[in-house]
Design a protein around this motif. Structure first.
Motif, PDB file in Angstrom:
ATOM      1  N   GLY A  34       0.807  -1.210   0.000  1.00 12.04           N
ATOM      2  CA  GLY A  34       0.000   0.000   0.000  1.00 12.04           C
ATOM      3  C   GLY A  34       0.843   1.265   0.000  1.00 12.04           C
ATOM      4  N   LEU A  35       1.913   1.259   0.810  1.00  7.79           N
ATOM      5  CA  LEU A  35       2.810   2.409   0.835  1.00  7.79           C
ATOM      6  C   LEU A  35       3.459   2.623  -0.527  1.00  7.79           C
ATOM      7  CD1 LEU A  35       4.765   2.262   4.221  1.00  7.79           C
ATOM      8  CD2 LEU A  35       3.288   4.104   3.405  1.00  7.79           C
ATOM      9  N   SER A  36       3.925   1.539  -1.124  1.00  9.43           N
ATOM     10  CA  SER A  36       4.581   1.630  -2.427  1.00  9.43           C
ATOM     11  C   SER A  36       3.634   2.192  -3.476  1.00  9.43           C
ATOM     12  CB  SER A  36       5.081   0.248  -2.852  1.00  9.43           C
ATOM     13  OG  SER A  36       5.701   0.312  -4.121  1.00  9.43           O
ATOM     14  N   GLU A  37       2.391   1.701  -3.477  1.00 13.02           N
ATOM     15  CA  GLU A  37       1.409   2.193  -4.442  1.00 13.02           C
ATOM     16  C   GLU A  37       1.111   3.667  -4.216  1.00 13.02           C
ATOM     17  OE1 GLU A  37      -3.116   1.128  -6.055  1.00 13.02           O
ATOM     18  OE2 GLU A  37      -2.163  -0.079  -4.482  1.00 13.02           O
ATOM     19  N   PHE A  38       0.990   4.070  -2.942  1.00 20.15           N
ATOM     20  CA  PHE A  38       0.737   5.473  -2.612  1.00 20.15           C
ATOM     21  C   PHE A  38       1.861   6.371  -3.117  1.00 20.15           C
ATOM     22  CE2 PHE A  38       1.806   8.824   0.517  1.00 20.15           C
ATOM     23  CZ  PHE A  38       0.764   9.693   0.261  1.00 20.15           C
ATOM     24  N   VAL A  39       3.117   5.948  -2.906  1.00 19.90           N
ATOM     25  CA  VAL A  39       4.259   6.750  -3.342  1.00 19.90           C
ATOM     26  C   VAL A  39       4.275   6.882  -4.858  1.00 19.90           C
ATOM     27  CG1 VAL A  39       6.780   6.815  -3.491  1.00 19.90           C
ATOM     28  CG2 VAL A  39       5.677   6.246  -1.326  1.00 19.90           C
ATOM     29  N   PHE A  40       4.095   5.765  -5.561  1.00 22.79           N
ATOM     30  CA  PHE A  40       4.184   5.776  -7.020  1.00 22.79           C
ATOM     31  C   PHE A  40       3.050   6.563  -7.666  1.00 22.79           C
ATOM     32  CE2 PHE A  40       7.255   2.183  -7.261  1.00 22.79           C
ATOM     33  CZ  PHE A  40       8.075   2.713  -8.236  1.00 22.79           C
ATOM     34  N   THR A  41       1.841   6.387  -7.149  1.00 22.21           N
ATOM     35  CA  THR A  41       0.685   6.934  -7.851  1.00 22.21           C
ATOM     36  C   THR A  41       0.282   8.334  -7.411  1.00 22.21           C
ATOM     37  OG1 THR A  41      -0.829   5.865  -6.290  1.00 22.21           O
ATOM     38  CG2 THR A  41      -0.252   4.643  -8.289  1.00 22.21           C
ATOM     39  N   LEU A  42       0.612   8.722  -6.167  1.00 23.81           N
ATOM     40  CA  LEU A  42       0.163  10.014  -5.665  1.00 23.81           C
ATOM     41  C   LEU A  42       1.295  10.907  -5.164  1.00 23.81           C
ATOM     42  CD1 LEU A  42      -3.120   9.209  -3.676  1.00 23.81           C
ATOM     43  CD2 LEU A  42      -2.903  10.546  -5.775  1.00 23.81           C
ATOM     44  N   SER A  43       2.044  10.414  -4.190  1.00 22.39           N
ATOM     45  CA  SER A  43       2.949  11.301  -3.469  1.00 22.39           C
ATOM     46  C   SER A  43       4.128  11.774  -4.323  1.00 22.39           C
ATOM     47  CB  SER A  43       3.473  10.591  -2.209  1.00 22.39           C
ATOM     48  OG  SER A  43       4.162  11.483  -1.383  1.00 22.39           O
ATOM     49  N   LEU A  44       4.838  10.832  -4.958  1.00 22.36           N
ATOM     50  CA  LEU A  44       5.992  11.240  -5.760  1.00 22.36           C
ATOM     51  C   LEU A  44       5.593  12.079  -6.977  1.00 22.36           C
ATOM     52  CD1 LEU A  44       9.067  11.128  -6.007  1.00 22.36           C
ATOM     53  CD2 LEU A  44       8.768   9.146  -7.492  1.00 22.36           C
ATOM     54  N   PRO A  45       4.539  11.733  -7.714  1.00 21.12           N
ATOM     55  CA  PRO A  45       4.116  12.629  -8.798  1.00 21.12           C
ATOM     56  C   PRO A  45       3.816  14.047  -8.315  1.00 21.12           C
ATOM     57  CG  PRO A  45       3.068  10.495  -9.056  1.00 21.12           C
ATOM     58  CD  PRO A  45       3.780  10.461  -7.732  1.00 21.12           C
ATOM     59  N   CYS A  46       3.244  14.176  -7.102  1.00 22.73           N
ATOM     60  CA  CYS A  46       2.990  15.513  -6.555  1.00 22.73           C
ATOM     61  C   CYS A  46       4.295  16.241  -6.239  1.00 22.73           C
ATOM     62  CB  CYS A  46       2.138  15.413  -5.294  1.00 22.73           C
ATOM     63  SG  CYS A  46       0.407  15.015  -5.606  1.00 22.73           S
ATOM     64  N   LEU A  47       5.288  15.505  -5.714  1.00 22.46           N
ATOM     65  CA  LEU A  47       6.585  16.105  -5.432  1.00 22.46           C
ATOM     66  C   LEU A  47       7.252  16.592  -6.715  1.00 22.46           C
ATOM     67  CD1 LEU A  47       8.928  16.768  -3.505  1.00 22.46           C
ATOM     68  CD2 LEU A  47       9.709  14.396  -3.789  1.00 22.46           C
ATOM     69  N   ILE A  48       7.195  15.771  -7.756  1.00 27.60           N
ATOM     70  CA  ILE A  48       7.780  16.148  -9.045  1.00 27.60           C
ATOM     71  C   ILE A  48       7.019  17.334  -9.641  1.00 27.60           C
ATOM     72  CG2 ILE A  48       8.160  15.368 -11.421  1.00 27.60           C
ATOM     73  CD1 ILE A  48       8.635  12.561 -10.276  1.00 27.60           C
ATOM     74  N   PHE A  49       5.695  17.268  -9.593  1.00 30.15           N
ATOM     75  CA  PHE A  49       4.860  18.359 -10.119  1.00 30.15           C
ATOM     76  C   PHE A  49       5.213  19.672  -9.435  1.00 30.15           C
ATOM     77  CE2 PHE A  49       1.163  21.095  -9.740  1.00 30.15           C
ATOM     78  CZ  PHE A  49       0.680  21.147 -11.039  1.00 30.15           C
ATOM     79  N   ARG A  50       5.241  19.662  -8.107  1.00 25.73           N
ATOM     80  CA  ARG A  50       5.529  20.882  -7.345  1.00 25.73           C
ATOM     81  C   ARG A  50       6.901  21.446  -7.678  1.00 25.73           C
ATOM     82  NH1 ARG A  50       6.272  20.347  -0.976  1.00 25.73           N
ATOM     83  NH2 ARG A  50       8.227  19.445  -1.735  1.00 25.73           N
ATOM     84  N   ALA A 194       3.174  15.801  -1.275  1.00 24.26           N
ATOM     85  CA  ALA A 194       4.573  15.736  -1.686  1.00 24.26           C
ATOM     86  C   ALA A 194       5.500  15.442  -0.505  1.00 24.26           C
ATOM     87  CB  ALA A 194       4.978  17.046  -2.355  1.00 24.26           C
ATOM     88  N   SER A 195       5.190  16.014   0.656  1.00 20.46           N
ATOM     89  CA  SER A 195       6.063  15.834   1.818  1.00 20.46           C
ATOM     90  C   SER A 195       6.073  14.399   2.323  1.00 20.46           C
ATOM     91  CB  SER A 195       5.632  16.774   2.942  1.00 20.46           C
ATOM     92  OG  SER A 195       4.325  16.446   3.397  1.00 20.46           O
ATOM     93  N   ALA A 196       5.050  13.627   1.969  1.00 23.57           N
ATOM     94  CA  ALA A 196       4.993  12.226   2.407  1.00 23.57           C
ATOM     95  C   ALA A 196       5.825  11.304   1.529  1.00 23.57           C
ATOM     96  CB  ALA A 196       3.544  11.751   2.414  1.00 23.57           C
ATOM     97  N   ALA A 197       6.302  11.784   0.380  1.00 20.09           N
ATOM     98  CA  ALA A 197       6.961  10.912  -0.585  1.00 20.09           C
ATOM     99  C   ALA A 197       8.216  10.264  -0.023  1.00 20.09           C
ATOM    100  CB  ALA A 197       7.293  11.696  -1.861  1.00 20.09           C
ATOM    101  N   VAL A 198       9.085  11.060   0.590  1.00 16.24           N
ATOM    102  CA  VAL A 198      10.383  10.539   1.014  1.00 16.24           C
ATOM    103  C   VAL A 198      10.262   9.500   2.116  1.00 16.24           C
ATOM    104  CG1 VAL A 198      12.568  11.146   2.094  1.00 16.24           C
ATOM    105  CG2 VAL A 198      11.676  12.539   0.211  1.00 16.24           C
ATOM    106  N   PRO A 199       9.632   9.789   3.272  1.00 16.30           N
ATOM    107  CA  PRO A 199       9.584   8.764   4.320  1.00 16.30           C
ATOM    108  C   PRO A 199       8.814   7.514   3.910  1.00 16.30           C
ATOM    109  CG  PRO A 199       8.182  10.634   4.883  1.00 16.30           C
ATOM    110  CD  PRO A 199       9.001  11.051   3.713  1.00 16.30           C
ATOM    111  N   CYS A 200       7.703   7.680   3.209  1.00 15.31           N
ATOM    112  CA  CYS A 200       6.920   6.512   2.791  1.00 15.31           C
ATOM    113  C   CYS A 200       7.692   5.657   1.785  1.00 15.31           C
ATOM    114  CB  CYS A 200       5.591   6.957   2.186  1.00 15.31           C
ATOM    115  SG  CYS A 200       4.440   7.653   3.390  1.00 15.31           S
ATOM    116  N   ALA A 201       8.413   6.308   0.882  1.00 14.96           N
ATOM    117  CA  ALA A 201       9.193   5.575  -0.108  1.00 14.96           C
ATOM    118  C   ALA A 201      10.273   4.734   0.563  1.00 14.96           C
ATOM    119  CB  ALA A 201       9.825   6.548  -1.106  1.00 14.96           C
ATOM    120  N   LEU A 202      10.950   5.294   1.532  1.00 21.82           N
ATOM    121  CA  LEU A 202      12.047   4.578   2.180  1.00 21.82           C
ATOM    122  C   LEU A 202      11.542   3.418   3.033  1.00 21.82           C
ATOM    123  CD1 LEU A 202      14.267   7.634   3.153  1.00 21.82           C
ATOM    124  CD2 LEU A 202      14.643   6.002   1.303  1.00 21.82           C
ATOM    125  N   ILE A 203      10.466   3.621   3.764  1.00 22.41           N
ATOM    126  CA  ILE A 203       9.898   2.540   4.559  1.00 22.41           C
ATOM    127  C   ILE A 203       9.444   1.393   3.645  1.00 22.41           C
ATOM    128  CG2 ILE A 203       7.967   1.870   6.033  1.00 22.41           C
ATOM    129  CD1 ILE A 203      10.036   3.375   7.562  1.00 22.41           C
TER     130      ILE A 203
END
Length: 305
Positions: A34-50, A194-203
């Motif tokens: 679930g974390l991996s899917e969240f990072v790929f589909t929502l959080s990291l794209p938002c970080l890149i977009f921003r 976007a701020s959730a991308a880094v910690p969620c990705a690493l975990i």
């Protein structure tokens, strides 16, 4: 040395927490997925977009930057494929997986947090510009090599355009002219995601390492890890600093990007074709564990810290 550890340990520390949490059963496999899917589909794209919406993009393309990095990709990809076929008897798609594992970096789970920690906002533009080009190039090359003349350009294009990271890149580029007119609450939502991308990705990366493990011998994965963690960044460093004289921060970003362990896309690619899955998972696991030491060495070489 303490300053270097201050850069590396938060990144690999969170990976370790994810690994131990899964190893002890504190969290489930389902949580990692679930974390991996969240990072790929929502959080990291938002970080890149921003980042792309707000970034100062250079007017002139940094061709030395691109060439330095992708020449390195080509060399280690070719070496891994040739060594795998010549000395380890792998054939077909498995040879492509070996090259893909050596040439494709773990930009999402390791590269983004490590480089932003090392260079801050100054490194964000070269980092995300390289991400924008890195994924389409490596995925397209791997697909063409795996499918040969049967590779459909429309299929490749569709896979790229529907990839969440590519969507973030395209949306960020398209929205730059209207960024000043976006309401503040919308930016707050974007910033929170976007701020959730880094910690969620690493975990999630730590959980994934526990899942994949070393599923096949250690010899070829060791060769791939050496090519990925040592040879690739060394080639990039020499080309960027000695041949093309790339600005220090851009050169450093390219070197650290190249020094990242093998990316999870190699495993996903192998699963798609049903070949080389064990090899990809072993290369990802081994290179990630070894990256703790090699990353310290490259940070020291670059004078970061």
């Amino acid at each position: 040395m303490l300053e270097l550890f201050a850069i590396v340990l938060p990144v690999f520390g969170l990976i370790g927490i994810g690994y131990v949490a899964r190893q002890t059963g504190f969290i489930s496999e389902r949580a990692g997925e679930g974390l991996s899917e969240f990072v790929f589909t929502l959080s990291l794209p938002c970080l890149i977009f921003r980042t792309l919406v707000r970034a100062e993009i250079p007017a002139v393309q940094p061709w030395g930057y691109w060439i330095s990095y992708f020449v390195g990709v080509g060399v280690v990809w070719l070496l891994a494929t040739m060594i795998g076929r010549r000395f380890f008897g792998i054939k077909g798609v498995s040879g492509v997986v070996a090259g893909f594992s050596a040439g494709q970096a773990n930009t999402v789970f390791v590269g983004v947090p490590m480089i932003l920690k090392a260079y801050g906002d100054e490194g964000a533009v070269p980092l995300f510009l390289l991400i924008a080009v890195h994924l389409p190039v490596t995925m397209t090359l791997a697909t063409i090599l795996a499918e040969g003349r049967q590779a459909s350009p429309l299929l490749i294009l569709r896979r790229l355009l529907t990839h969440p990271i590519v969507v973030g890149i395209l949306a960020g580029s398209a929205c730059r002219p209207i960024a000043a007119h976006v309401p503040a609450p919308a930016w707050q939502v974007m910033d929170l995601l976007a701020s959730a991308a880094v910690p969620c990705a690493l975990i999630s990366m730590g959980i994934a390492l526990r899942r994949y493990g070393l599923q096949t011998g250690w010899k070829l994965p060791t060769v791939i890890s050496f090519l990925k963690l040592v040879v690739h960044p060394l080639l990039v460093l020499l080309l960027a600093t000695q041949v093309f004289h790339v600005p220090p921060v851009w050169a450093g970003v390219a070197v650290l990007f190249a020094s990242c362990p093998s990316g999870i896309n190699a495993y996903l690619f192998a699963e798609r074709y049903g070949e080389g899955v064990a090899l990809a998972s072993s290369a990802i696991t081994l290179s990630t564990f070894l990256a703790l030491g090699t990353t310290l060495a490259w940070l020291s070489v670059l004078g970061v810290g």
